[in-house]
Design a protein around this motif. Structure first.
Motif, short mmCIF file in Angstrom:
data_model
loop_
_atom_site.label_atom_id
_atom_site.label_comp_id
_atom_site.label_asym_id
_atom_site.label_seq_id
_atom_site.Cartn_x
_atom_site.Cartn_y
_atom_site.Cartn_z
N LEU A 171 -3.77 6.89 1.14
CA LEU A 171 -2.76 6.06 1.69
C LEU A 171 -1.74 5.24 0.57
CD1 LEU A 171 -5.26 4.06 4.20
CD2 LEU A 171 -3.33 5.77 4.73
N ALA A 172 -2.33 5.03 -0.49
CA ALA A 172 -1.82 4.33 -1.53
C ALA A 172 -0.45 5.33 -1.91
CB ALA A 172 -2.34 4.17 -2.69
N SER A 173 -0.78 6.51 -1.98
CA SER A 173 0.54 7.54 -2.47
C SER A 173 1.37 7.85 -1.25
CB SER A 173 0.00 8.89 -2.99
OG SER A 173 -0.87 9.35 -1.74
N ALA A 174 1.02 7.76 -0.05
CA ALA A 174 1.84 7.88 1.10
C ALA A 174 2.62 7.12 1.65
CB ALA A 174 0.88 8.59 2.13
N THR A 175 2.29 5.56 1.15
CA THR A 175 3.19 4.49 1.86
C THR A 175 3.78 3.90 0.57
OG1 THR A 175 1.21 3.04 1.52
CG2 THR A 175 1.51 4.12 3.78
N GLY A 176 4.77 2.97 0.95
CA GLY A 176 5.31 2.15 0.08
C GLY A 176 6.70 2.81 -0.60
N PRO A 177 7.24 1.86 -1.42
CA PRO A 177 8.54 2.41 -1.88
C PRO A 177 8.46 3.56 -2.92
CG PRO A 177 8.05 0.25 -2.72
CD PRO A 177 7.16 0.61 -1.71
N ALA A 178 7.29 3.52 -3.76
CA ALA A 178 7.07 4.54 -4.67
C ALA A 178 7.22 5.72 -4.17
CB ALA A 178 5.79 4.31 -5.68
N GLN A 199 -14.04 6.66 1.12
CA GLN A 199 -13.23 5.64 1.51
C GLN A 199 -12.07 5.48 0.03
OE1 GLN A 199 -16.05 2.47 2.11
NE2 GLN A 199 -16.17 2.63 4.15
N LEU A 200 -12.64 5.44 -0.94
CA LEU A 200 -11.59 5.28 -2.29
C LEU A 200 -10.67 6.49 -2.10
CD1 LEU A 200 -14.03 4.21 -5.09
CD2 LEU A 200 -12.29 2.67 -3.73
N LEU A 201 -11.14 7.67 -2.12
CA LEU A 201 -10.19 8.58 -1.56
C LEU A 201 -8.99 8.62 -0.58
CD1 LEU A 201 -9.12 11.49 -2.57
CD2 LEU A 201 -10.92 12.42 -1.14
N PRO A 217 5.43 13.30 -15.00
CA PRO A 217 4.26 12.55 -14.92
C PRO A 217 4.18 11.61 -16.01
CG PRO A 217 3.60 14.87 -14.79
CD PRO A 217 5.34 14.83 -14.89
N GLN A 218 3.38 10.64 -15.93
CA GLN A 218 3.56 9.60 -17.04
C GLN A 218 1.79 9.27 -17.19
OE1 GLN A 218 6.17 8.25 -18.93
NE2 GLN A 218 7.41 9.84 -17.75
N PRO A 219 1.55 8.88 -18.50
CA PRO A 219 0.10 8.25 -18.66
C PRO A 219 0.03 7.19 -18.03
CG PRO A 219 1.30 8.53 -20.80
CD PRO A 219 2.16 8.94 -19.65
N ILE A 220 -1.30 7.13 -17.56
CA ILE A 220 -1.80 5.76 -16.83
C ILE A 220 -3.24 5.35 -17.26
CG2 ILE A 220 -2.38 6.95 -14.61
CD1 ILE A 220 -1.46 4.39 -13.00
N THR A 221 -3.22 4.28 -17.29
CA THR A 221 -4.62 3.71 -17.63
C THR A 221 -5.52 3.70 -16.45
OG1 THR A 221 -4.22 1.39 -17.55
CG2 THR A 221 -3.73 2.36 -19.78
N LYS A 222 -6.73 3.56 -16.62
CA LYS A 222 -7.78 3.45 -15.58
C LYS A 222 -7.44 2.12 -14.93
CE LYS A 222 -12.61 3.68 -14.22
NZ LYS A 222 -14.13 4.11 -14.55
N ALA A 223 -6.99 0.98 -15.73
CA ALA A 223 -7.05 -0.10 -15.05
C ALA A 223 -5.70 -0.37 -14.17
CB ALA A 223 -6.86 -1.37 -16.24
N ALA A 224 -4.69 0.46 -14.72
CA ALA A 224 -3.40 0.47 -13.98
C ALA A 224 -3.65 1.17 -12.64
CB ALA A 224 -2.26 0.96 -14.87
N TYR A 225 -4.50 2.21 -12.87
CA TYR A 225 -4.51 3.02 -11.59
C TYR A 225 -5.46 2.38 -10.67
CZ TYR A 225 -6.23 7.02 -8.59
OH TYR A 225 -6.16 7.88 -7.72
N ILE A 226 -6.35 1.67 -11.01
CA ILE A 226 -7.27 0.80 -9.96
C ILE A 226 -6.22 -0.46 -9.38
CG2 ILE A 226 -9.14 -0.88 -9.97
CD1 ILE A 226 -10.72 1.05 -12.01
N GLN A 227 -5.61 -0.97 -10.20
CA GLN A 227 -4.71 -2.00 -9.73
C GLN A 227 -3.62 -1.43 -8.58
OE1 GLN A 227 -1.84 -3.46 -12.61
NE2 GLN A 227 -2.16 -5.56 -11.63
N ARG A 228 -3.28 -0.11 -9.12
CA ARG A 228 -2.36 0.42 -7.89
C ARG A 228 -2.89 0.61 -6.80
NH1 ARG A 228 0.38 6.11 -9.65
NH2 ARG A 228 1.12 4.49 -11.20
N VAL A 229 -4.36 1.42 -6.88
CA VAL A 229 -5.34 1.33 -5.55
C VAL A 229 -5.55 0.15 -4.76
CG1 VAL A 229 -7.78 2.10 -4.83
CG2 VAL A 229 -6.18 3.28 -6.41
N ASP A 230 -5.90 -0.93 -5.80
CA ASP A 230 -5.89 -2.17 -4.94
C ASP A 230 -4.97 -2.89 -4.47
OD1 ASP A 230 -8.72 -2.07 -5.86
OD2 ASP A 230 -8.42 -3.63 -7.69
#
Length: 165
Positions: A11-18, A4-6, A29-42
Motif C-alpha cells: 500500500l505504501a508503494s501504491a499510494t501517495g505522491p512518490a 500484514q507488513l507486506l 535505485p538509491q540506497p536506503i537504511t533500514k530505519a528510513a525504510y521502516i519510517q516510510r512503512v510507518d
C-alpha cells in the motif's frame, strides 16, 4: 504479522505522491537504511489508518486500493493521451493507419542471426541442419515424456511433461 507488513508495504508503494512521480519518471535505485525504510512503512500505515485506531481494517484497505487504482488509471490515460498526440502528426485529432503504424515502420528489422540455431541443432557441424538433426531434440523430448516407453504420450504423461517445464 509478516503478511500484514507486506500488505502495508504494498500500500505504501501504491499510494501517495512518490508513486505518481515514480510512474512518470523512473528514478535510479538509491540506497536506503533500514530505519528510513521502516519510517516510510510507518508513514504509509499512518496515512492508511484513517480513523487513527492503530489498525488498518478492511474498509481502510479498500479505500487505499481504490485510490491507488484510480491513480494508476489516471496515469495510464495521461500516457495514452500523450502517445496519441505524438502519433497524430498532422494534429487533426484522429489517427490514420499511416500515423498509427509510423513508429513501427520506422524501426529497422533486427539483423538475423542463424548462429544460435546452428550451434544447437547442427550436430555434425557442416553448417546445415538436416531433417534428422532438426527432429532429434523433439524426439528426445518425446522419449523423456513417454515414461512407460510405449511409444504413445498419454494425457497424463503430457500433463506431467508440461508441469516439468
Amino acid at each position: 504479522m509478516n503478511r500484514q507488513l507486506l500488505m502495508i508495504a504494498i500500500l505504501a508503494s501504491a499510494t501517495g505522491p512518490a508513486f505518481a512521480q515514480a510512474a512518470a519518471k523512473p528514478a535510479a535505485p538509491q540506497p536506503i537504511t533500514k530505519a528510513a525504510y521502516i519510517q516510510r512503512v510507518d508513514r504509509s500505515f499512518s496515512a492508511n489508518d484513517t480513523n487513527k485506531d492503530g489498525f488498518i481494517d478492511k474498509s481502510e484497505i479498500e479505500v487505499a486500493e481504490t485510490k491507488a487504482i484510480g491513480t494508476r488509471k489516471a496515469q495510464m490515460i495521461n500516457q495514452r493521451e500523450a502517445a496519441f498526440r505524438q502519433m497524430d502528426t498532422n494534429k487533426d485529432g484522429s489517427l490514420s493507419l499511416k500515423e498509427y503504424n509510423a513508429q513501427l515502420v520506422a524501426q529497422p528489422l533486427p539483423k538475423p542471426n542463424a548462429a544460435p540455431m546452428l550451434a544447437r541443432l547442427d550436430t555434425n557441424k557442416d553448417g546445415k541442419i538436416s531433417a534428422a538433426e532438426s527432429r532429434a531434440p523433439a524426439v528426445a523430448q518425446f522419449d523423456r515424456a513417454d515414461t512407460n516407453k510405449d511409444g504413445t504420450l498419454s494425457v497424463e504423461e503430457q500433463q506431467k511433461a508440461r508441469a516439468k517445464k
